[in-house]
Design an enzyme around this catalytic site. Sequence first.
Site, PDB file in Angstrom:
ATOM      1  N   CYS A 109       0.861  -1.187   0.000  1.00  0.00           N
ATOM      2  CA  CYS A 109       0.000   0.000   0.000  1.00  0.00           C
ATOM      3  C   CYS A 109       0.896   1.235   0.000  1.00  0.00           C
ATOM      4  O   CYS A 109       2.062   1.155  -0.408  1.00  0.00           O
ATOM      5  CB  CYS A 109      -0.978  -0.019   1.177  1.00  0.00           C
ATOM      6  SG  CYS A 109      -0.204  -0.011   2.813  1.00  0.00           S
ATOM      7  N   ASN A 135       2.218   1.467   4.391  1.00  0.00           N
ATOM      8  CA  ASN A 135       2.556   0.194   5.047  1.00  0.00           C
ATOM      9  C   ASN A 135       2.258   0.209   6.552  1.00  0.00           C
ATOM     10  O   ASN A 135       2.939  -0.445   7.340  1.00  0.00           O
ATOM     11  CB  ASN A 135       4.021  -0.190   4.776  1.00  0.00           C
ATOM     12  CG  ASN A 135       4.380  -1.632   5.136  1.00  0.00           C
ATOM     13  OD1 ASN A 135       5.500  -1.913   5.533  1.00  0.00           O
ATOM     14  ND2 ASN A 135       3.453  -2.557   5.018  1.00  0.00           N
ATOM     15  N   CYS A 146      -1.506   0.689   7.406  1.00  0.00           N
ATOM     16  CA  CYS A 146      -2.942   0.373   7.518  1.00  0.00           C
ATOM     17  C   CYS A 146      -3.316  -0.880   6.718  1.00  0.00           C
ATOM     18  O   CYS A 146      -3.583  -1.932   7.292  1.00  0.00           O
ATOM     19  CB  CYS A 146      -3.795   1.551   7.042  1.00  0.00           C
ATOM     20  SG  CYS A 146      -3.587   3.053   8.028  1.00  0.00           S
ATOM     21  N   ARG A 147      -3.347  -0.761   5.401  1.00  0.00           N
ATOM     22  CA  ARG A 147      -3.922  -1.826   4.583  1.00  0.00           C
ATOM     23  C   ARG A 147      -3.000  -3.022   4.380  1.00  0.00           C
ATOM     24  O   ARG A 147      -3.417  -4.171   4.564  1.00  0.00           O
ATOM     25  CB  ARG A 147      -4.338  -1.268   3.212  1.00  0.00           C
ATOM     26  CG  ARG A 147      -5.478  -0.287   3.294  1.00  0.00           C
ATOM     27  CD  ARG A 147      -5.616   0.500   2.001  1.00  0.00           C
ATOM     28  NE  ARG A 147      -4.512   1.430   1.825  1.00  0.00           N
ATOM     29  CZ  ARG A 147      -4.310   2.180   0.754  1.00  0.00           C
ATOM     30  NH1 ARG A 147      -5.149   2.079  -0.264  1.00  0.00           N
ATOM     31  NH2 ARG A 147      -3.292   3.009   0.688  1.00  0.00           N
ATOM     32  N   SER A 148      -1.761  -2.776   3.949  1.00  0.00           N
ATOM     33  CA  SER A 148      -0.920  -3.934   3.584  1.00  0.00           C
ATOM     34  C   SER A 148      -0.469  -4.771   4.785  1.00  0.00           C
ATOM     35  O   SER A 148      -0.411  -6.004   4.652  1.00  0.00           O
ATOM     36  CB  SER A 148       0.256  -3.527   2.691  1.00  0.00           C
ATOM     37  OG  SER A 148       1.120  -2.617   3.329  1.00  0.00           O
ATOM     38  N   ASP A 197      -8.136   3.744   0.902  1.00  0.00           N
ATOM     39  CA  ASP A 197      -7.245   4.168   1.977  1.00  0.00           C
ATOM     40  C   ASP A 197      -8.083   4.628   3.175  1.00  0.00           C
ATOM     41  O   ASP A 197      -8.821   5.599   3.076  1.00  0.00           O
ATOM     42  CB  ASP A 197      -6.388   5.317   1.437  1.00  0.00           C
ATOM     43  CG  ASP A 197      -5.370   5.793   2.447  1.00  0.00           C
ATOM     44  OD1 ASP A 197      -5.404   5.321   3.605  1.00  0.00           O
ATOM     45  OD2 ASP A 197      -4.553   6.634   2.072  1.00  0.00           O
TER      46      ASP A 197
HETATM   47  P1  4NP Z   1      -1.828   2.768   4.122  1.00  0.00           P
HETATM   48  O1  4NP Z   1      -2.522   4.069   4.709  1.00  0.00           O
HETATM   49  O2  4NP Z   1      -1.262   3.114   2.776  1.00  0.00           O
HETATM   50  O3  4NP Z   1      -2.952   1.796   4.027  1.00  0.00           O
HETATM   51  O4  4NP Z   1      -0.774   2.363   5.119  1.00  0.00           O
HETATM   52  C1  4NP Z   1      -1.865   5.313   4.786  1.00  0.00           C
HETATM   53  C2  4NP Z   1      -1.010   5.575   5.821  1.00  0.00           C
HETATM   54  C3  4NP Z   1      -0.398   6.815   5.901  1.00  0.00           C
HETATM   55  C4  4NP Z   1      -0.645   7.768   4.940  1.00  0.00           C
HETATM   56  C5  4NP Z   1      -1.497   7.502   3.900  1.00  0.00           C
HETATM   57  C6  4NP Z   1      -2.101   6.251   3.811  1.00  0.00           C
HETATM   58  N1  4NP Z   1      -0.024   9.033   5.025  1.00  0.00           N
HETATM   59  O5  4NP Z   1      -0.318   9.900   4.183  1.00  0.00           O
HETATM   60  O6  4NP Z   1       0.801   9.250   5.941  1.00  0.00           O
END
Ligand code: 4NP
Length: 160
Positions: free
Chosen positions: A9, A12, A14-16, A127
């Site tokens: 993602c 790294n 939340c989702r992955s 997201d």
């Molecule tokens: P992820 O979510 O890609 O699922 O881990 C996010 C975590 C942090 C951010 C964006 C998405 N950020 O902009 O910091």
Amino acid sequence: MRTSVLFVCLGNICRSPLAEAVFRSLVEAEGLADRFTIDSAGTSNYHTGDSPDARTVSTAAVRGVRVEHAARQVTPEDFSRFDYILAMDAENLRRLERVVSKLDRAVEVRLLREYDPEAEDSAEVPDPYFGGTRGFEDVHDLIERACRGLLAHIRAQRGM
Ligand code: 4NP
């Protein structure tokens, strides 16, 4: 030879890491833990070294899944180490495909929700970072469905 699967993602956190943990729990439940190497990474370095988001951890815990990971960015070596690389959304897929187009190795790089039987073409795992808890619950459901489909796909493809 182990089959290696990398979930990707943006951050790294939340989702992955959730997809990594859900997929691992499915693999363990089917008695295949020693046949797989499973990991996750982000296309950004925004959260390198960070633990998974507390909302991801608590939502998964309710469903009996433990999420433990230290965030890292995707590296060039990942494209030679992993057999399957699953992107959570189109932007992350695009970033991965830029690298993959230069490889001669067969690595399957896809959107994770290609393996979600209820998803339409090009469906993404949205997201949840800037939203509330409900978003994390929805994301968990999508990821679990897609991971079940992915495992069935890999088992069929590899005769496991
Ligand atoms: P992820 O979510 O890609 O699922 O881990 C996010 C975590 C942090 C951010 C964006 C998405 N950020 O902009 O910091």
